[in-house]
Design an enzyme around this catalytic site. Structure first.
Site, PDB file in Angstrom:
ATOM      1  N   ASP A 220       0.831  -1.192   0.000  1.00 17.00           N
ATOM      2  CA  ASP A 220       0.000   0.000   0.000  1.00 17.00           C
ATOM      3  C   ASP A 220       0.874   1.254   0.000  1.00 17.00           C
ATOM      4  O   ASP A 220       1.805   1.367   0.810  1.00 17.00           O
ATOM      5  CB  ASP A 220      -0.870  -0.026   1.268  1.00 17.00           C
ATOM      6  CG  ASP A 220      -1.972   1.002   1.253  1.00 17.00           C
ATOM      7  OD1 ASP A 220      -2.858   0.900   0.376  1.00 17.00           O
ATOM      8  OD2 ASP A 220      -1.948   1.905   2.114  1.00 17.00           O
TER       9      ASP A 220
ATOM     10  N   GLU B 196       1.550  -0.473  -5.103  1.00 19.62           N
ATOM     11  CA  GLU B 196       0.310   0.282  -5.284  1.00 19.62           C
ATOM     12  C   GLU B 196       0.633   1.776  -5.203  1.00 19.62           C
ATOM     13  O   GLU B 196       0.310   2.457  -4.253  1.00 19.62           O
ATOM     14  CB  GLU B 196      -0.730  -0.079  -4.208  1.00 19.62           C
ATOM     15  CG  GLU B 196      -2.106   0.533  -4.467  1.00 19.62           C
ATOM     16  CD  GLU B 196      -2.501   1.613  -3.476  1.00 19.62           C
ATOM     17  OE1 GLU B 196      -1.662   1.979  -2.630  1.00 19.62           O
ATOM     18  OE2 GLU B 196      -3.628   2.095  -3.563  1.00 19.62           O
TER      19      GLU B 196
END
Lengths: 668, 668
Positions: free
Chosen positions: A390, A419
């Protein structure tokens, strides 16, 4: 190659070798995945008119050396190319070797001169010398040497006709194909390419929130969370759609301090589960499992069930802490402490995210590095080999280079997906630093022009270091195209994602056409990040309101067509309509198990609101079909069969079948 | 910079620094010429929202170090840039240093938060800490430290209004411009750029054949060759047109065996002088002077006369031999000997060039290298510092790297111009290997679209290693554009060549509009390579049939406008007409002697057969003029003055004035 004619101290080799590829600037290794067909290329040329040849010398991780002849593109660029499928995992070395091709030089000149009977005695004598030289090569089989000696003899005093015949003799030429006769040799520096496991480059991903799978609304109106045990029951359904990876958002305890409510509201109501990205509570941090989901044993059972269904589990690695994460009290030095003694929230001034403390990597790098490594090792020990990271762009790139390098040195099976949705420089630097896969701008590339540029970019410009994972949606992204494009939009985007790149992904709910956004945002309303979702997959499919059949078919097509499991083999073709996108993926017969070439043509109407008809113009030559010749194509979605040439009429109805996925049939 | 926060063993720096420029792949040094304004650039960014700054650290050849702050382009590329004029000759080193800009990070956040009165006590305390830190820096002047300490004091317990005022205080900000406050620092590797003398990059060249200048037709019909003494008389005329370099085709004895006749015929007639490229006869080789031209003393007198007129002499270096060159008998090992004992002619099979033997560089490299070096040294000793190298692409690139490296190490004033008209890979490799200048495709780039692409290429894509010399014609090149474009074509091409690049050239006869080609060829009929030419420069100018006045004016404009003596400052602008080409050359006020910016706009009608009128659209912002604001331009060819904005009407009559060369007047 025994020797080179490259003078020491010079930057130019005797026969120049320039711009070798694959190559990544900045000292990073180029990348491939096991089974990937890699185009190796170099610019090679020489002074004057003599002909050269170029070899690629490959050294496998295990030390096996092989030589591959490159083909000149003959397009004025002096560029040469050889495609090689790399299977063995690990770091390969390669270099390019240019050499004077004495036979080609002689035969070219001799044939031209023989045609006008010029220099005939000299041509004959030069040819005789050349064949005699080849015949004297000790490493040639005796039969070859005899054949070459005979050719030398036959050329002595030969007339123009005899010379021309020898110069054109394919059988003789073949003796020089593998073992060229050279007087000059040059070599490039050695370069490196890292071959990672196939899943680093190829896979269909499916994301779901385990807490939603099997969640129940109780009689008192409260909701009982789904668990790993209930979520496990969905795995066969996901696997049955043909997916390879099941990705879970964070499974750790969720902070209670400043917990977010539904739709990202500041005040959570009792029973609101909170965002899984606000990691950590009194129940533990990044190495713990949310009690609602079950135990460590339940998680391991989930991993085993996934494995049994043919799915790999990917976990989220979100390096941030809720205010009640154990790190906060145990390691306040990992955060930014403000002059008032409080810890700084995540912020984008003047906005503030009060459910999250970001880590400050510069206060105690050694401590933080060790802790993250410990956490990753922990989950690897639990059977997890894939991490979806993330927001990696809010942490130092150098940290990722270290972490991924360290983890993959211990276990080269581990895959990290970046990401990062930010500017290209950061996204590309993360990929170069080691991420095996990257999210891309795909969700925001919707028009034909945008997609053409995008597909060229991922398959060519950045393919040496960046592997795209084309998620069609995520729990954070519901684009306007999907919000307003109706069901056609969902079909179109899934078909493109599944065929344009070897890795793509879907977030649960896509197959139910969930297309309502929270007003003013580009994400789903009633977002699953802040609440449980109840979905009836089977009922939707039974009533025909599900995209699952299409996803299932797309994944079947991907499995049976190796061309779709390659990254660098995409070509955009022309259509006369500004919404009809055309591209092909081709894999030569040398690289397929069947020994037949695999060619897929995708024709997509990217306007989800219209019927379009137009002519598409295909460069069939790149698949070995001469321009103008006909061939049969079969639509893998409908079974229709047409006879096509290089110019073809298409009609694509967004409301029925917006996309053709055509297989080119082997010609008899 | 005292330290970096870059972890050892990592390829990524703590603050990433990517794709530094100027840089040339393959280990070659980037190039500039003395006085060139070089755009230094790097991609720099960091994780999160904090602000960074970037410095360029330059180390001059003499060891002087300087620091230059880069400006972010703010276009989403994370690219930063600083323009620096490099004067000192020799090899400079440079690297980029990124740092956290703690003041900018604080002031940005503090201002945004103060506006909404959020976190006011924390902002104040953080600001006080920051200024106190700066006040404690021992290398700051006492007055600064006092000012900073006061600011720190003023922030303690300050309200939002006070914070905002401090955050916006330009005077305080200025204290951090030169001496930023940083907590993180990273540095790129050191790179190199070679600064050569100004003439390597800037100059107007004129080519003539000395044997034609002063040649006389005798009563018996034969022709008496011009000599260095007669040709000398033309030098003031050439210098008077404003040229800087006088380039002579080979001045050596010309072979008599297989000498070419007029118009490249195979049989020379008595009295035909032969091609100066068929070098060598019983009178000597590459170190000798053709007896018809005079003696070594005459040549030295010519060089001195040129110098006196302000002209540098450039000689041709054509490494090939006529069959009667002394090398042929003394060093047969420098040529390719055929099986029949003869030496191979130059050829492009089946074509053959029987007046020339090419050198075979692989038979006795040491001997050939030494001989060529001896020849170059000889001419350098005679006062020649510029060599126009004939067909360098038919010799090994590695040889040129060695020769130029060796010669320039002895005498960095020596300049080599590459006359390679071949594919880009070879042309660019020769430039990288050391050639100070290169001929280009300019003569074949005639339409607006071609020129736009070409000008972008020479001024940006290849400018780090390749310096274009835009000859408008040569003794080998008379393009169809000139053959059929009438006098307008000559005006247009001269104006573009003289303004688009800092180096350009003209071959004698251009000013007389000599435009008849030998049928089927792209060179002049009755080519001067094979015969004497008689031209009456003064009569042509007196009758108005000469381009000399325009060439004179163009060279004057070049001398008075430093923007035209730069390579990398060209921008193409838009016009609505497909034959109206628009570009500008701009030099900022920091780089001119006057302290005023120098901006030149060239608007050319490249269709030599028409009158065109259209609107041109200029990006005036790059010259510091806001869009929409008006300014005066003066046509340097006609003296006309207009008031322009960013959109302007133009009318260009090919038959009268096909080109505007506009100076942007300083605004008051």
């Amino acid at each position: 190659m025994d020797r080179t004619d490259d003078a020491p101290g010079m930057r130019t080799t005797r026969l120049p070798l320039v711009a070798p590829t694959p190559a990544v600037p900045g000292g990073f290794s180029a990348k491939a995945f096991s089974g990937e067909v890699v185009p190796f290329g170099v610019t090679a040329f020489r002074e004057g008119h003599d002909i050269i040849g170029v070899h690629l010398r490959l050294m496998s991780p295990g030390g096996h050396e092989s030589l591959h002849r490159l083909t000149p593109l003959n397009d004025g660029t002096d560029r040469w190319r050889a495609d090689v499928a790399l299977e063995e995992r690990g770091t390969w070395s390669f270099r390019f070797e240019a050499f004077s091709d004495d036979f080609a030089t002689w035969s070219h000149a001799a044939e031209l001169k023989a045609a006008v009977d010029v220099d005939t005695p000299v041509s004959a004598a030069l040819g005789a010398q050349l064949f005699a030289r080849a015949a004297a090569e000790k490493n040639r089989p005796a039969a070859e040497r005899k054949r070459l000696a005979a050719a030398a003899e036959g050329l002595r005093g030969a007339d123009a006709g005899t010379i021309a015949a020898v110069a054109r003799d394919a059988e003789l030429a073949a003796l020089f194909a593998d073992r060229p006769l050279t007087t000059l040799q040059s070599a490039s520096d050695w370069l490196k390419i890292l071959v990672e496991r196939e899943r680093a480059g190829v896979g269909a991903w499916y994301e779901f929130f385990p807490r939603s799978e099997g969640a129940k609304r109780l009689k008192d109106g409260s909701i009982k969370s789904g668990t790993f045990r209930t979520a496990m029951k969905r795995l066969p359904g996901v696997a049955g759609m043909g997916f390879d990876v099941i990705y879970l958002p964070p499974i750790h305890p969720i902070g209670e301090i400043n917990r977010k409510g539904r739709n990202n509201t500041l005040e959570a109501q009792p029973g609101d589960p909170g965002s899984p990205y606000a990691i950590g509570s009194r129940d533990g941090g990044h190495d713990a499992i949310h009690p609602d989901l079950g135990t460590a044993a339940d998680f391991r059972a989930f991993v085993r069930a996934a494995e049994k269904a043919g799915l790999e589990v990917a976990l989220d690695l979100a390096l941030q802490a809720a205010p009640d994460h154990p790190w906060v009290s145990e390691h306040p030095e990992w955060f930014t402490v403000l002059p008032d003694g409080t810890i700084a929230y995540a912020e984008n001034p003047p906005k503030k995210y009060q459910d999250i403390y970001p880590i400050n990597f510069d206060r105690d790098p050694a401590g933080i590095y060790a802790e993250v490594l410990r956490i990753v090792r922990h989950w690897v020990s639990q059977g997890v080999k894939i991490f979806r990271v993330d927001n990696p762009h809010t942490k130092p790139v150098q940290f990722w280079e270290w972490l991924i390098g360290t983890v993959c040195a211990e276990d080269p099976d581990v895959i990290f997906l970046s990401e990062a949705f930010t500017r290209p420089a950061m996204m590309q630097s993360l990929a170069k630093a080691g991420f095996q896969q990257s999210y891309t701008y795909f969700t925001w590339r919707n028009t034909k022009a945008e997609l053409e540029e995008f597909l060229g970019s991922i398959s060519r410009d950045t393919a040496d270091f960046m592997r795209p994972n084309l998620f069609v949606n995520t729990h954070d992204i519901l684009t306007e195209y999907l919000q307003y494009g109706g069901r056609a939009a969902y079909r179109i985007r899934a078909a493109i994602a599944a065929t344009a790149a070897p890795t793509y992904g879907v977030y649960a709910g896509y197959e139910l056409f969930e297309n309502v956004a929270r007003p003013g945002s580009e994400e789903n309303i009633d977002n699953e990040k802040y609440e449980y979702k109840f979905r009836d997959w089977d009922a939707a499919e039974a009533s025909g309101d599900s995209l699952a059949p299409l996803l299932r078919r797309l994944n079947e097509i991907r499995r049976s067509h190796p061309a779709l499991r390659q990254l660098r083999n995409l070509s955009v073709h022309w259509s006369d309509d500004d919404s009809i996108l055309v591209y092909s993926k081709h894999l030569g017969s040398a690289f397929t198990e069947t020994g037949s070439a695999d060619t897929i043509i995708v024709v997509a109407n990217v306007d989800p609101h219209s019927v379009r008809q137009t002519t598409v113009h295909l460069d069939t030559q790149q698949w070995g079909i001469p321009l103008g010749e006909s061939y049969e194509v079969e639509d893998l979605l409908t079974g229709s069969v047409w006879t096509w040439t290089d110019h073809n009429y298409v009609r694509l109805d967004a409301f029925a079948e917006p996309v053709h996925i055509l297989k080119v049939r082997e010609r008899s």
